[in-house]
Write an enzyme that holds these catalytic residues in place. Structure first.
Site, mmCIF file in Angstrom:
data_model
loop_
_atom_site.group_PDB
_atom_site.id
_atom_site.type_symbol
_atom_site.label_atom_id
_atom_site.label_comp_id
_atom_site.label_asym_id
_atom_site.label_seq_id
_atom_site.Cartn_x
_atom_site.Cartn_y
_atom_site.Cartn_z
ATOM 1 N N SER A 107 0.858 -1.193 0.000
ATOM 2 C CA SER A 107 0.000 0.000 0.000
ATOM 3 C C SER A 107 0.890 1.238 0.000
ATOM 4 C CB SER A 107 -0.858 0.008 1.261
ATOM 5 O OG SER A 107 -1.402 1.286 1.496
ATOM 6 N N TYR A 164 -1.792 -0.634 10.148
ATOM 7 C CA TYR A 164 -1.925 -0.968 8.723
ATOM 8 C C TYR A 164 -0.647 -0.585 7.965
ATOM 9 C CZ TYR A 164 -3.865 -1.057 3.974
ATOM 10 O OH TYR A 164 -4.095 -1.315 2.651
HETATM 11 P P1 NAP Z 1 -11.700 -5.306 0.357
HETATM 12 O O1 NAP Z 1 -12.608 -4.839 -0.718
HETATM 13 O O2 NAP Z 1 -12.004 -4.991 1.777
HETATM 14 O O3 NAP Z 1 -11.512 -6.910 0.182
HETATM 15 C C1 NAP Z 1 -10.670 -7.596 1.068
HETATM 16 C C2 NAP Z 1 -10.513 -9.019 0.604
HETATM 17 O O4 NAP Z 1 -9.685 -9.704 1.565
HETATM 18 C C3 NAP Z 1 -11.836 -9.771 0.571
HETATM 19 O O5 NAP Z 1 -11.829 -10.666 -0.512
HETATM 20 C C4 NAP Z 1 -11.844 -10.534 1.897
HETATM 21 O O6 NAP Z 1 -12.607 -11.740 1.870
HETATM 22 C C5 NAP Z 1 -10.363 -10.859 2.048
HETATM 23 N N1 NAP Z 1 -9.986 -11.142 3.426
HETATM 24 C C6 NAP Z 1 -10.125 -10.353 4.515
HETATM 25 N N2 NAP Z 1 -9.711 -10.984 5.616
HETATM 26 C C7 NAP Z 1 -9.288 -12.214 5.225
HETATM 27 C C8 NAP Z 1 -8.756 -13.344 5.893
HETATM 28 N N3 NAP Z 1 -8.574 -13.375 7.221
HETATM 29 N N4 NAP Z 1 -8.430 -14.433 5.162
HETATM 30 C C9 NAP Z 1 -8.631 -14.454 3.821
HETATM 31 N N5 NAP Z 1 -9.147 -13.418 3.132
HETATM 32 C C10 NAP Z 1 -9.472 -12.312 3.828
HETATM 33 O O7 NAP Z 1 -10.223 -4.756 0.127
HETATM 34 P P2 NAP Z 1 -9.490 -4.178 -1.182
HETATM 35 O O8 NAP Z 1 -9.601 -2.711 -1.134
HETATM 36 O O9 NAP Z 1 -9.898 -4.921 -2.372
HETATM 37 O O10 NAP Z 1 -7.987 -4.526 -0.793
HETATM 38 C C11 NAP Z 1 -7.268 -5.615 -1.353
HETATM 39 C C12 NAP Z 1 -5.814 -5.449 -0.958
HETATM 40 O O11 NAP Z 1 -5.335 -4.182 -1.438
HETATM 41 C C13 NAP Z 1 -5.583 -5.437 0.541
HETATM 42 O O12 NAP Z 1 -4.373 -6.087 0.843
HETATM 43 C C14 NAP Z 1 -5.486 -3.964 0.866
HETATM 44 O O13 NAP Z 1 -4.759 -3.727 2.036
HETATM 45 C C15 NAP Z 1 -4.775 -3.451 -0.365
HETATM 46 N N6 NAP Z 1 -4.936 -2.019 -0.605
HETATM 47 C C16 NAP Z 1 -6.178 -1.471 -0.751
HETATM 48 C C17 NAP Z 1 -6.288 -0.101 -0.975
HETATM 49 C C18 NAP Z 1 -7.623 0.582 -1.146
HETATM 50 O O14 NAP Z 1 -7.651 1.833 -1.171
HETATM 51 N N7 NAP Z 1 -8.727 -0.124 -1.295
HETATM 52 C C19 NAP Z 1 -5.128 0.688 -1.032
HETATM 53 C C20 NAP Z 1 -3.896 0.091 -0.883
HETATM 54 C C21 NAP Z 1 -3.805 -1.269 -0.676
HETATM 55 P P3 NAP Z 1 -14.205 -11.710 2.180
HETATM 56 O O15 NAP Z 1 -14.843 -10.904 1.073
HETATM 57 O O16 NAP Z 1 -14.639 -13.132 2.133
HETATM 58 O O17 NAP Z 1 -14.380 -11.067 3.496
#
Ligand code: NAP
Length: 242
Positions: free
Chosen positions: A136, A149
């Site tokens: 991130s 985080y």
């Molecule tokens: P999101 O929409 O909240 O989705 C999170 C995903 O992780 C979901 O598929 C969830 O599964 C899964 N997950 C959560 N806890 C878990 C666990 N204990 N074991 C296995 N799977 C788990 O998040 P996102 O925004 O797509 O983020 C994806 C990645 O990008 C993350 O690593 C996040 O930190 C990173 N990121 C996001 C952003 C942003 O602005 N969105 C920015 C930088 C980095 P369920 O749906 O089944 O709960």
């Protein structure tokens, strides 16, 4: 032979975009944790293209091993791993309890370690494979009220660079993508006005679409001469001087 990609947290957000981007080109096995309904819908939508879903909690080594075995039984081997599953926790550090800190690290940092370990032996013995970790912007630059985080995502960067050096001689590449702010459920903790403020700080003036992160992930997975790299996909956002 069609290669296989294994994506953790593929039920929604960035993970689902990676699944869609990879579908048709690769066999895809993606994991979900709690959102079985979303995973089943995605599997139904893309099943004819060789996309399957499996439950997995990346905090749990046994659960990961079962999911990896499921993928191997279905497709034979895993060529590309994307460690995407992640959670965030906002708030002041002084209000953050130990369990919340541990949980953020268990999913974001330890999850990447355990899942990589589960696929690496096969990759090393074959002499090929690629791992892409999702870090991130906060892991690179740090964010107020996101200390756990940010720390966990900085750990993902250290993990990426160290493991890349360790496994390069055996033909396995390890890279990371560091997204800025992406339009997913993870951003739902912000109000509309807060999102507007964030966008006003981003030179490109908007949040990223999940597909823009997905294409960067596949680029790193596919380019045979990139390893140990962290690719920032953040619309030019540089918060280090704030
Ligand atoms: P999101 O929409 O909240 O989705 C999170 C995903 O992780 C979901 O598929 C969830 O599964 C899964 N997950 C959560 N806890 C878990 C666990 N204990 N074991 C296995 N799977 C788990 O998040 P996102 O925004 O797509 O983020 C994806 C990645 O990008 C993350 O690593 C996040 O930190 C990173 N990121 C996001 C952003 C942003 O602005 N969105 C920015 C930088 C980095 P369920 O749906 O089944 O709960």
């Amino acid at each position: 032979m069609t290669k296989t990609i294994f994506v953790t947290g593929g039920s929604r957000g960035i993970g689902a975009a990676i699944v869609k981007c990879a579908a048709g080109k690769y066999n895809v096995c993606f994991t979900y944790n709690k959102h079985k309904d979303l995973a089943e819908n995605l599997e139904k939508e893309l099943g004819s293209l060789g996309v399957v879903a499996v439950q997995c909690d990346v905090r749990d080594e046994k659960s990961i091993k079962n999911a990896v075995e499921f993928a191997k039984k279905r497709f034979g081997k895993i060529d590309i791993l994307v460690n995407n599953a992640g959670i965030s926790k906002s708030g002041l550090l002084i209000d953050l309890d130990e369990k919340e800190w541990d949980d953020v690290f268990a999913v974001n940092a330890k999850g990447a370690y355990l899942t990589s370990k589960a696929v690496l032996k096969d990759m090393l013995s074959r002499g090929s494979g690629a791992i892409v970790n999702i870090s991130s912007i906060w892991g690179e630059q740090g964010a107020s009220c996101e200390v756990a985080y940010s720390s966990s995502k900085a750990a993902v960067i250290g993990f990426t660079k160290a493991l890349a050096k360790e496994v390069a001689p055996m033909g396995v590449r390890v890279n990371a993508v560091a997204p800025g702010a992406v339009d997913t459920d993870m951003m739902k903790c912000y109000t509309e006005d807060e999102i507007k403020d964030i966008c006003s700080e981003i030179p490109l003036g908007r949040l990223a679409h999940p597909e823009e992160i997905a294409s960067a992930v596949l680029f790193l997975a596919e380019n045979e001469y990139i390893t140990g790299t962290v690719l920032s996909v953040n619309g030019g956002w540089n918060t280090t001087n704030n």
